[in-house]
Write a protein that holds these residues in place. Structure first.
Motif, PDB file in Angstrom:
ATOM      1  N   PRO A  94       0.814  -1.213   0.000  1.00 42.14           N
ATOM      2  CA  PRO A  94       0.000   0.000   0.000  1.00 42.14           C
ATOM      3  C   PRO A  94       0.853   1.271   0.000  1.00 42.14           C
ATOM      4  O   PRO A  94       1.897   1.324   0.633  1.00 42.14           O
ATOM      5  CB  PRO A  94      -0.815  -0.077   1.280  1.00 42.14           C
ATOM      6  N   ALA A  95       0.371   2.280  -0.727  1.00 42.26           N
ATOM      7  CA  ALA A  95       1.029   3.586  -0.744  1.00 42.26           C
ATOM      8  C   ALA A  95       0.434   4.433   0.378  1.00 42.26           C
ATOM      9  O   ALA A  95      -0.767   4.358   0.666  1.00 42.26           O
ATOM     10  CB  ALA A  95       0.807   4.270  -2.091  1.00 42.26           C
ATOM     11  N   GLU A  96       1.274   5.232   1.015  1.00 38.91           N
ATOM     12  CA  GLU A  96       0.811   6.088   2.103  1.00 38.91           C
ATOM     13  C   GLU A  96       0.134   7.331   1.540  1.00 38.91           C
ATOM     14  O   GLU A  96       0.573   7.892   0.547  1.00 38.91           O
ATOM     15  CB  GLU A  96       1.998   6.526   2.967  1.00 38.91           C
ATOM     16  N   ILE A  97      -0.935   7.756   2.192  1.00 42.28           N
ATOM     17  CA  ILE A  97      -1.580   9.031   1.881  1.00 42.28           C
ATOM     18  C   ILE A  97      -1.234   9.955   3.040  1.00 42.28           C
ATOM     19  O   ILE A  97      -1.514   9.635   4.193  1.00 42.28           O
ATOM     20  CB  ILE A  97      -3.101   8.878   1.748  1.00 42.28           C
ATOM     21  N   ARG A  98      -0.593  11.083   2.725  1.00 41.54           N
ATOM     22  CA  ARG A  98      -0.135  12.004   3.773  1.00 41.54           C
ATOM     23  C   ARG A  98      -0.871  13.327   3.710  1.00 41.54           C
ATOM     24  O   ARG A  98      -1.246  13.792   2.645  1.00 41.54           O
ATOM     25  CB  ARG A  98       1.364  12.253   3.638  1.00 41.54           C
ATOM     26  N   ASP A  99      -1.038  13.939   4.872  1.00 39.69           N
ATOM     27  CA  ASP A  99      -1.592  15.280   4.954  1.00 39.69           C
ATOM     28  C   ASP A  99      -0.528  16.247   4.438  1.00 39.69           C
ATOM     29  O   ASP A  99       0.615  16.204   4.882  1.00 39.69           O
ATOM     30  CB  ASP A  99      -1.947  15.598   6.418  1.00 39.69           C
ATOM     31  N   ARG A 100      -0.893  17.106   3.503  1.00 41.40           N
ATOM     32  CA  ARG A 100       0.094  18.005   2.888  1.00 41.40           C
ATOM     33  C   ARG A 100       0.666  19.020   3.872  1.00 41.40           C
ATOM     34  O   ARG A 100       1.807  19.428   3.740  1.00 41.40           O
ATOM     35  CB  ARG A 100      -0.524  18.740   1.708  1.00 41.40           C
ATOM     36  N   LYS A 101      -0.110  19.414   4.855  1.00 44.28           N
ATOM     37  CA  LYS A 101       0.370  20.421   5.806  1.00 44.28           C
ATOM     38  C   LYS A 101       1.256  19.821   6.889  1.00 44.28           C
ATOM     39  O   LYS A 101       2.308  20.348   7.211  1.00 44.28           O
ATOM     40  CB  LYS A 101      -0.816  21.137   6.455  1.00 44.28           C
ATOM     41  N   THR A 102       0.825  18.708   7.464  1.00 48.12           N
ATOM     42  CA  THR A 102       1.550  18.135   8.601  1.00 48.12           C
ATOM     43  C   THR A 102       2.517  17.028   8.204  1.00 48.12           C
ATOM     44  O   THR A 102       3.438  16.729   8.950  1.00 48.12           O
ATOM     45  CB  THR A 102       0.561  17.561   9.634  1.00 48.12           C
ATOM     46  N   GLY A 103       2.293  16.386   7.063  1.00 52.31           N
ATOM     47  CA  GLY A 103       3.134  15.270   6.655  1.00 52.31           C
ATOM     48  C   GLY A 103       2.772  13.965   7.328  1.00 52.31           C
ATOM     49  O   GLY A 103       3.414  12.945   7.104  1.00 52.31           O
ATOM     50  N   ARG A 104       1.727  13.975   8.158  1.00 48.68           N
ATOM     51  CA  ARG A 104       1.301  12.754   8.852  1.00 48.68           C
ATOM     52  C   ARG A 104       0.535  11.834   7.909  1.00 48.68           C
ATOM     53  O   ARG A 104      -0.157  12.278   7.009  1.00 48.68           O
ATOM     54  CB  ARG A 104       0.408  13.094  10.036  1.00 48.68           C
ATOM     55  N   ILE A 105       0.651  10.538   8.160  1.00 46.71           N
ATOM     56  CA  ILE A 105      -0.065   9.547   7.363  1.00 46.71           C
ATOM     57  C   ILE A 105      -1.541   9.583   7.749  1.00 46.71           C
ATOM     58  O   ILE A 105      -1.887   9.455   8.919  1.00 46.71           O
ATOM     59  CB  ILE A 105       0.514   8.136   7.576  1.00 46.71           C
ATOM     60  N   THR A 106      -2.403   9.761   6.737  1.00 50.14           N
ATOM     61  CA  THR A 106      -3.847   9.798   6.987  1.00 50.14           C
ATOM     62  C   THR A 106      -4.552   8.548   6.486  1.00 50.14           C
ATOM     63  O   THR A 106      -5.709   8.324   6.790  1.00 50.14           O
ATOM     64  CB  THR A 106      -4.487  11.039   6.323  1.00 50.14           C
ATOM     65  N   GLY A 107      -3.877   7.754   5.673  1.00 43.86           N
ATOM     66  CA  GLY A 107      -4.478   6.538   5.149  1.00 43.86           C
ATOM     67  C   GLY A 107      -3.556   5.847   4.179  1.00 43.86           C
ATOM     68  O   GLY A 107      -2.384   6.222   4.040  1.00 43.86           O
ATOM     69  N   TYR A 108      -4.099   4.862   3.493  1.00 43.27           N
ATOM     70  CA  TYR A 108      -3.349   4.077   2.519  1.00 43.27           C
ATOM     71  C   TYR A 108      -4.205   3.865   1.278  1.00 43.27           C
ATOM     72  O   TYR A 108      -5.424   3.899   1.352  1.00 43.27           O
ATOM     73  CB  TYR A 108      -2.946   2.716   3.110  1.00 43.27           C
ATOM     74  N   ARG A 109      -3.546   3.648   0.147  1.00 44.09           N
ATOM     75  CA  ARG A 109      -4.252   3.350  -1.097  1.00 44.09           C
ATOM     76  C   ARG A 109      -3.458   2.289  -1.850  1.00 44.09           C
ATOM     77  O   ARG A 109      -2.263   2.121  -1.631  1.00 44.09           O
ATOM     78  CB  ARG A 109      -4.410   4.600  -1.956  1.00 44.09           C
ATOM     79  N   GLN A 110      -4.148   1.588  -2.752  1.00 45.86           N
ATOM     80  CA  GLN A 110      -3.418   0.626  -3.572  1.00 45.86           C
ATOM     81  C   GLN A 110      -2.778   1.362  -4.737  1.00 45.86           C
ATOM     82  O   GLN A 110      -3.226   2.427  -5.142  1.00 45.86           O
ATOM     83  CB  GLN A 110      -4.310  -0.506  -4.035  1.00 45.86           C
ATOM     84  N   ARG A 111      -1.703   0.800  -5.283  1.00 49.45           N
ATOM     85  CA  ARG A 111      -0.920   1.459  -6.327  1.00 49.45           C
ATOM     86  C   ARG A 111      -1.422   1.165  -7.736  1.00 49.45           C
ATOM     87  O   ARG A 111      -0.882   1.691  -8.693  1.00 49.45           O
ATOM     88  CB  ARG A 111       0.544   1.024  -6.220  1.00 49.45           C
ATOM     89  N   PHE A 112      -2.395   0.325  -7.897  1.00 50.12           N
ATOM     90  CA  PHE A 112      -2.884  -0.018  -9.228  1.00 50.12           C
ATOM     91  C   PHE A 112      -4.393   0.145  -9.260  1.00 50.12           C
ATOM     92  O   PHE A 112      -5.052   0.164  -8.234  1.00 50.12           O
ATOM     93  CB  PHE A 112      -2.491  -1.457  -9.607  1.00 50.12           C
ATOM     94  N   ARG A 113      -4.918   0.301 -10.469  1.00 51.13           N
ATOM     95  CA  ARG A 113      -6.363   0.444 -10.636  1.00 51.13           C
ATOM     96  C   ARG A 113      -6.971  -0.931 -10.878  1.00 51.13           C
ATOM     97  O   ARG A 113      -6.315  -1.836 -11.366  1.00 51.13           O
ATOM     98  CB  ARG A 113      -6.664   1.352 -11.812  1.00 51.13           C
ATOM     99  N   GLY A 114      -8.215  -1.062 -10.570  1.00 51.94           N
ATOM    100  CA  GLY A 114      -8.893  -2.334 -10.813  1.00 51.94           C
ATOM    101  C   GLY A 114      -8.748  -3.292  -9.651  1.00 51.94           C
ATOM    102  O   GLY A 114      -8.259  -2.936  -8.575  1.00 51.94           O
ATOM    103  N   ASP A 115      -9.155  -4.541  -9.901  1.00 45.83           N
ATOM    104  CA  ASP A 115      -9.153  -5.526  -8.821  1.00 45.83           C
ATOM    105  C   ASP A 115      -7.835  -6.261  -8.671  1.00 45.83           C
ATOM    106  O   ASP A 115      -7.601  -6.932  -7.680  1.00 45.83           O
ATOM    107  CB  ASP A 115     -10.302  -6.514  -8.997  1.00 45.83           C
TER     108      ASP A 115
END
Length: 132
Positions: A94-115
């Motif tokens: 999983p790729a990290e999703i970060r808050d642009r202001k604080t740099g803290r991790i807010t979640g995760y997403r997959q790196r590819f589209r689809g199933d």
């Protein structure tokens, strides 16, 4: 010749606790009464290590076990296979999703589209320079 490291840059290693049941794994007592230093690092940090401590590496990482388990019929390591497996592992990590202001991790997403991650043998052959 290596430049001397200032005392402010020396990071003291964590102090290991003495274990009376297993004295070999405990840090030796120091005659000057100071805290014992971990056996893994007893001197100043090499400047290259010091610079790399803040670097965040991205991309494919190759677990050491891949070299032991991904083999050709002859028993040698299949480096193309290792590269392809590490690329697949990268895309499923999983790729990290970060808050642009604080740099803290807010979640995760997959790196590819689809199933599922999809790439053709031809694309891997071109990427790794493998003849098909």
């Amino acid at each position: 010749m290596q430049a001397p490291v200032s005392p402010a840059r020396i990071v003291e290693a964590p102090v290991s606790q003495k274990n009376p049941e297993n004295p070999e794994n405990s840090a030796p007592a120091r005659p000057d009464g100071q805290k014992p230093v971990s056996r893994s690092h007893t001197g100043p940090m090499h400047p290259a290590c010091d610079m790399l401590k803040n670097v965040r590496f991205a991309g494919t990482l190759v677990p050491h076990s891949f070299h032991r388990h991904i083999r050709r019929e002859s028993g040698t390591t299949d480096f193309e296979g290792v590269g392809i497996m590490s690329d697949i592992l990268y895309h499923y990590r999983p790729a990290e999703i970060r808050d642009r202001k604080t740099g803290r991790i807010t979640g995760y997403r997959q790196r590819f589209r689809g199933d599922k991650f999809q790439i053709s043998y031809r694309q891997y052959a071109e990427h790794y320079g493998i003849s098909t």
